[in-house]
Scaffold this active site. Structure first.
Site, PDB file in Angstrom:
ATOM      1  N   HIS A 124     -11.092  64.950  10.052  1.00 38.19           N
ATOM      2  CA  HIS A 124     -10.421  63.834   9.647  1.00 38.19           C
ATOM      3  C   HIS A 124     -11.280  62.752  10.840  1.00 38.19           C
ATOM      4  CE1 HIS A 124      -8.811  62.962  14.014  1.00 38.19           C
ATOM      5  NE2 HIS A 124      -9.234  64.121  14.427  1.00 38.19           N
TER       6      HIS A 124
ATOM      7  N   ASP B 274     -13.896  62.243  19.151  1.00 35.98           N
ATOM      8  CA  ASP B 274     -12.591  62.419  17.969  1.00 35.98           C
ATOM      9  C   ASP B 274     -11.965  61.536  17.234  1.00 35.98           C
ATOM     10  OD1 ASP B 274      -9.799  63.338  17.202  1.00 35.98           O
ATOM     11  OD2 ASP B 274      -9.060  63.124  19.168  1.00 35.98           O
TER      12      ASP B 274
ATOM     13  N   GLU C  74      -4.413  62.001  10.572  1.00 33.31           N
ATOM     14  CA  GLU C  74      -4.333  63.196  10.847  1.00 33.31           C
ATOM     15  C   GLU C  74      -3.502  62.735  12.716  1.00 33.31           C
ATOM     16  OE1 GLU C  74      -5.921  66.932  14.319  1.00 33.31           O
ATOM     17  OE2 GLU C  74      -5.512  64.474  14.152  1.00 33.31           O
TER      18      GLU C  74
ATOM     19  N   ASP D  39     -13.288  69.331  14.464  1.00 33.25           N
ATOM     20  CA  ASP D  39     -12.128  68.683  15.781  1.00 33.25           C
ATOM     21  C   ASP D  39     -12.896  68.230  16.549  1.00 33.25           C
ATOM     22  OD1 ASP D  39     -10.273  66.613  16.124  1.00 33.25           O
ATOM     23  OD2 ASP D  39      -9.212  67.529  14.835  1.00 33.25           O
TER      24      ASP D  39
ATOM     25  N   HIS E 240      -8.609  60.860  23.347  1.00 35.95           N
ATOM     26  CA  HIS E 240      -7.682  59.876  23.386  1.00 35.95           C
ATOM     27  C   HIS E 240      -7.906  57.889  24.295  1.00 35.95           C
ATOM     28  CE1 HIS E 240      -4.479  61.944  20.708  1.00 35.95           C
ATOM     29  NE2 HIS E 240      -6.421  62.496  20.109  1.00 35.95           N
TER      30      HIS E 240
END
Length: 329
Positions: free
Chosen positions: A127, A139, A173, A202, A289
């Site tokens: 992604h 990520d 994603e 990923d 994140h």
């Protein structure tokens, strides 16, 4: 990788996507020892992969600090990858996600190397979008940049192909595997049947991460495991990532899947730290994140070993046997 929450695909039986994330010694050397394997897969220059990551980080910086699927940062990421692939001779398609995606999400990017048996397709995907909180370099710039450089190496070496190779960079994603789900739904039954395996990448450079493989004991995973076994890495099953990345979209339609991953917010065990190095009790990626997921959040050793394993898998699965033991031209 999307946050820990199972995805439900309407009208499909639930299939568990077992995929394990682990840990890498952050102070290990970036260069991997040459494996004792049979195929003449090329070495992937990790510095070139890192150069792609630098560009993705710069794109995020120019666009509010992120590459979210609905923003200009994502569209600029698509343009960067597309431009490199087209210059290398790929057939490249932007696929608008017209159902199931977040409103305003950018396109999937599909690139096919137009050689080899089109009835036998091996697909490699990652992604390209990130979360709004940061630039998303581990990520999932790490998976996206790895695939880009492997694709460019394939074009550079131009081996004889026994099967077709297709690459996918997925949109949306982080909002629910939406881009990859749309792609697989858009295929006919015959087109799905032609995909002999899908490989997903990923978070393949987590700084406290490790060596984990999706469906590690499956036929699809065999070349991926063989490469890491040749480096005495003793990889494990990817359990943290099960059902949380784009391989699940393919698996739900019965397509064999595998892939590499190195871990997100789960914590490294003392057994894993003893085997791979790193810090027991700490997250595989403390910047998961978040805004600190920049180019400083990359484990070059893991990135290198992942990239070389992707190349080995591609050569093993799709390159003609007559081309495996000759020097690339």
């Amino acid at each position: 990788m999307r946050a820990a929450r199972r995805t439900t695909l309407t009208g499909l039986a639930l299939v568990t996507a077992a995929a394990g994330l682990a840990a890498l010694p952050p102070d290990a050397e970036a260069a991997s020892p040459a494996p004792t394997l049979t195929t003449a897969a090329p070495d992937i220059d990790v510095a070139r992969v890192q150069a792609h990551l630098t560009e993705l980080n710069a794109i995020a910086s120019r666009n509010g600090g992120n590459r979210r699927s609905t923003g200009q940062g994502y569209r600029d990421s698509v343009a960067y990858v597309k431009g490199r692939l087209q210059a290398a001779g790929y057939t490249v398609t932007e696929q608008a996600c017209t159902s199931g995606c977040t409103r305003g999400a950018g396109p999937n990017l599909i690139a096919e190397w137009p050689y080899g048996d089109a009835s036998k397709v091996y697909m490699f995907g990652a992604h390209l979008d990130g979360v709004s909180a940061g630039p998303g370099i581990n990520d999932n710039g790490s998976g996206s940049a790895t695939l880009l450089e492997v694709a460019l190496k394939l074009a550079e070496t131009r081996p004889s192909m026994a099967a077709r190779v297709r690459f996918g960079w997925w949109t949306d994603e982080e909002q629910g595997l939406n881009g990859s789900d749309f792609y697989v739904r858009s295929l006919t039954s015959a087109q799905r049947s032609a995909i002999k395996a899908y490989y997903n990448f990923d978070m393949v450079a987590s700084p406290n991460g490790g060596y984990f493989i999706n469906h590690i004991n499956s036929t699809a995973a065999a070349p991926m495991k063989a490469y890491w076994d040749s480096l005495s890495l003793r990889p494990e099953e990817n359990t943290e990532g099960a059902g949380r990345s784009d391989d699940y979209s393919f698996e739900a339609y019965g397509i064999p899947t595998s892939g590499y991953a190195m871990g997100a917010s789960a914590r490294k065990t003392s057994t894993q730290a003893a085997k791979w190095g790193g810090t027991a009790g700490a997250a595989y990626d403390r910047c998961y994140h978040s805004s600190c997921d920049t180019t400083t959040n990359i484990n070059a050793t893991g990135l290198n070993r992942s990239a070389d394993g992707v190349a080995y898998t591609l050569w093993q699965q799709a390159v003609s046997a007559t081309a495996l033991n000759r020097a690339p031209r």
